[in-house]
Motif scaffolding. Sequence first.
Motif, PDB file in Angstrom:
ATOM      1  N   THR A 189       0.839  -1.206   0.000  1.00  0.00           N
ATOM      2  CA  THR A 189       0.000   0.000   0.000  1.00  0.00           C
ATOM      3  C   THR A 189       0.867   1.246   0.000  1.00  0.00           C
ATOM      4  N   ARG A 190       0.458   2.241  -0.790  1.00  0.00           N
ATOM      5  CA  ARG A 190       1.164   3.532  -0.864  1.00  0.00           C
ATOM      6  C   ARG A 190       0.331   4.605  -0.159  1.00  0.00           C
ATOM      7  N   VAL A 191       1.021   5.437   0.615  1.00  0.00           N
ATOM      8  CA  VAL A 191       0.357   6.517   1.351  1.00  0.00           C
ATOM      9  C   VAL A 191       1.127   7.805   1.127  1.00  0.00           C
ATOM     10  N   TRP A 192       0.400   8.868   0.743  1.00  0.00           N
ATOM     11  CA  TRP A 192       0.984  10.204   0.651  1.00  0.00           C
ATOM     12  C   TRP A 192       0.429  11.014   1.825  1.00  0.00           C
ATOM     13  N   LEU A 193       1.295  11.450   2.726  1.00  0.00           N
ATOM     14  CA  LEU A 193       0.871  12.140   3.942  1.00  0.00           C
ATOM     15  C   LEU A 193       1.049  13.640   3.755  1.00  0.00           C
ATOM     16  N   ASN A 194      -0.035  14.385   3.965  1.00  0.00           N
ATOM     17  CA  ASN A 194       0.025  15.843   3.842  1.00  0.00           C
ATOM     18  C   ASN A 194       0.684  16.445   5.074  1.00  0.00           C
ATOM     19  N   GLY A 195       0.913  17.765   5.031  1.00  0.00           N
ATOM     20  CA  GLY A 195       1.522  18.452   6.159  1.00  0.00           C
ATOM     21  C   GLY A 195       0.663  18.403   7.410  1.00  0.00           C
ATOM     22  N   ASN A 196       1.296  18.486   8.588  1.00  0.00           N
ATOM     23  CA  ASN A 196       0.610  18.485   9.871  1.00  0.00           C
ATOM     24  C   ASN A 196      -0.281  17.260  10.027  1.00  0.00           C
ATOM     25  N   SER A 197       0.260  16.104   9.651  1.00  0.00           N
ATOM     26  CA  SER A 197      -0.506  14.862   9.699  1.00  0.00           C
ATOM     27  C   SER A 197       0.304  13.771  10.387  1.00  0.00           C
ATOM     28  N   PHE A 220      -4.445   7.439  -0.206  1.00  0.00           N
ATOM     29  CA  PHE A 220      -4.097   6.027  -0.132  1.00  0.00           C
ATOM     30  C   PHE A 220      -4.283   5.345  -1.480  1.00  0.00           C
ATOM     31  N   GLU A 221      -3.311   4.526  -1.850  1.00  0.00           N
ATOM     32  CA  GLU A 221      -3.457   3.572  -2.945  1.00  0.00           C
ATOM     33  C   GLU A 221      -3.245   2.196  -2.316  1.00  0.00           C
TER      34      GLU A 221
END
Length: 379
Positions: A189-197, A220-221
Amino acid sequence: MINKSEILELLEKSLQGKLSQEEEKHLDYLLLKDGDVHEIPFEDEAEREEIEHRLLQKIHQSKNKNKIRVIKKYLVAATISTFALATGIHYYFSSKQPLEISKNSRVEKKSDINLDQPVLTLSDGTKVNLNQTNSGVLTTQENVEIIGNEGLLSYSKNSADHIVRSQTVYNTLKTPNGVQYHLALSDGTRVWLNGNSEIKFPVLFNGEERVVELSGEAYFEVAKTNKPFKVSTDNTVIQVLGTHFNVKAYKDDTNVKTTLLEGSVKVASLGKEKILRPGQEAVCSGSDILIHQVDVELAVGWRNGLFTFNNEPLEQVMKQISRWYNMEVIYSGVKPQILFTGIIPIRDNIQKALMPVGEAASLSFDIKVNKIIVTKNND
């Protein structure tokens, strides 16, 4: 070589509504030529900024100002075509590197951790600073290699490991304001985390389901397996098998938004459940789950370095911008009751980011130390 003068002329004609079908196709071709819209030969950074500023100015000057004056309570700051154009302009001018994405990683002593950089917390409490000069294998847990490399943190499972573990070992990744990070979990699984997360996740997914905990925003992918994948926030659980979706669940927001791009998800909140289809967004507020159609590309615009707003109150617009720059918003006088729709490229200079908001809504911004003072201009 890409003809930047031709592109600029076509973009300006598009703003004026004078673009023919043939010219529109040609503009699309130029912007996507060779699959890379970034290699535009500007003389220097100053020229790039000046041309981008001029085009964005034209976007905001093209709005129906008479309508804004007549319907003072509401503000339409961009049409659908302007959305598409602004996105094209962003891709055209942005650099190849993601905004503020960390370059490399290394394990740090707790006292050395920089709170302005992404930090990984291991199961034993060890802190890993993800914005330093070293890269490669950071450490190994549960026979899983934790690897840092140019803004990507990945968990590589040893395929020969078939040990069944009774306990699940967790790691936590946290990003500060203004910084994004990319995570590859051990299941693919791929996760892109935004700022302040912040996301808490197992090093290995044991048991009958895969569960992560999220505070903030992430895209999430999810890798397809026979185990359900769940994203847990304060009062909401999103369940999928394999799909692409975005979750926005900041603690200072009053609701949780789940936007589905591909596949299907089940959203559960306080005893209620709803199924989402592609192009839909679920808004969980209290015991209610409201579903509506959205432009999913706008919902995940932050991944491409964009602030995106669709009929958003000014307060929410300012919250999103101030959160990125880690600043407090103060309203001088009565808080303006207006709605804002538009796209703003995320910039290193907050004054540039606020400029289109100020122009569209007739606002002034006084930037103090860690504060943005908002004042409504006299019409």
